[in-house]
Write a protein that holds these residues in place. Structure first.
Motif, PDB file in Angstrom:
ATOM      1  N   CYS A   3       0.836  -1.204   0.000  1.00  0.00           N
ATOM      2  CA  CYS A   3       0.000   0.000   0.000  1.00  0.00           C
ATOM      3  C   CYS A   3       0.872   1.255   0.000  1.00  0.00           C
ATOM      4  O   CYS A   3       1.781   1.388   0.809  1.00  0.00           O
ATOM      5  CB  CYS A   3      -0.894  -0.009   1.246  1.00  0.00           C
ATOM      6  N   CYS A   6       0.081   3.227   3.641  1.00  0.00           N
ATOM      7  CA  CYS A   6       0.523   2.739   4.955  1.00  0.00           C
ATOM      8  C   CYS A   6       1.569   1.625   4.862  1.00  0.00           C
ATOM      9  O   CYS A   6       2.019   1.109   5.882  1.00  0.00           O
ATOM     10  CB  CYS A   6      -0.683   2.243   5.754  1.00  0.00           C
ATOM     11  N   CYS A  31      -6.629  -1.331   0.213  1.00  0.00           N
ATOM     12  CA  CYS A  31      -5.755  -1.797   1.281  1.00  0.00           C
ATOM     13  C   CYS A  31      -6.623  -2.317   2.439  1.00  0.00           C
ATOM     14  O   CYS A  31      -7.547  -1.638   2.898  1.00  0.00           O
ATOM     15  CB  CYS A  31      -4.868  -0.657   1.765  1.00  0.00           C
ATOM     16  N   CYS A  34      -5.559  -0.048   5.872  1.00  0.00           N
ATOM     17  CA  CYS A  34      -6.010   1.336   6.086  1.00  0.00           C
ATOM     18  C   CYS A  34      -7.271   1.675   5.294  1.00  0.00           C
ATOM     19  O   CYS A  34      -7.855   2.740   5.485  1.00  0.00           O
ATOM     20  CB  CYS A  34      -4.892   2.323   5.750  1.00  0.00           C
TER      21      CYS A  34
HETATM   22 ZN   LIG Z   1      -2.866   0.940   3.491  1.00  0.00          ZN
END
Ligand SMILES: [Zn+2]
Length: 157
Positions: A3, A6, A31, A34
């Motif tokens: 991702c 994050c 993701c 997050c």
């Molecule tokens: Zn993420």
């Protein structure tokens, strides 16, 4: 896929569709850490084509060089740019079909074969500057082979 927000490596694909005239697949991913969404593109990796010279040197195939060689041989002839492009493309296809390693003389012969059908003067010019052979004997032997393999198989008139 990691991702971009994050850096978690846990996602699911939420949408997948062709892109770039079907040369790529565009995927929307979400993701799972997050919840943010991002896009990835998947394409076929271009396969490298290597030209093996008589002396055993290996060089990457260079389409510009191939085209320049044909263009030089065809200078001043009735062969136009479109025909040069078409021949260069045809020779490249043949080389790729024989790849990933292709002998330089196979490329040279494919050019000769094409030029012979287009214009005899260009054909002879390419033949005379053709560097793929070490000696004239080598060259003439290959020409005989070429003539055998491209001899007309009975005329239809
Ligand atoms: Zn993420």
């Amino acid at each position: 896929m990691r991702c971009p927000f994050c850096s978690a490596d846990d996602d699911k694909v939420v949408d997948s569709r062709p892109a770039d005239d079907a040369a790529a697949v565009r995927r929307r991913r979400e993701c799972l850490a997050c919840g943010k969404r991002y896009t990835t593109y998947e394409r076929v990796e271009e396969l490298p084509l290597v030209v093996v010279k008589r002396a055993g040197d290996r060089v990457p195939f260079d389409p510009q060089k191939l085209r320049a060689g044909i263009e030089h041989a065809a200078a001043g002839s009735a062969i136009d740019d479109a025909a040069i492009d078409a021949l260069a493309h045809e020779v490249e296809e043949k080389a790729r079909a024989a790849g990933p390693d292709v002998r330089s003389d196979l490329i040279g012969l494919a050019v000769l074969e094409g030029l012979r059908q287009l214009d005899l003067v260009s054909y002879m010019r390419f033949a005379s500057v053709y560097k793929g052979f070490d000696t004239v004997d080598d060259f003439e032997r290959e020409l005989v082979e070429l003539q055998k393999s491209t001899a007309p198989k009975g005329r239809q008139t």
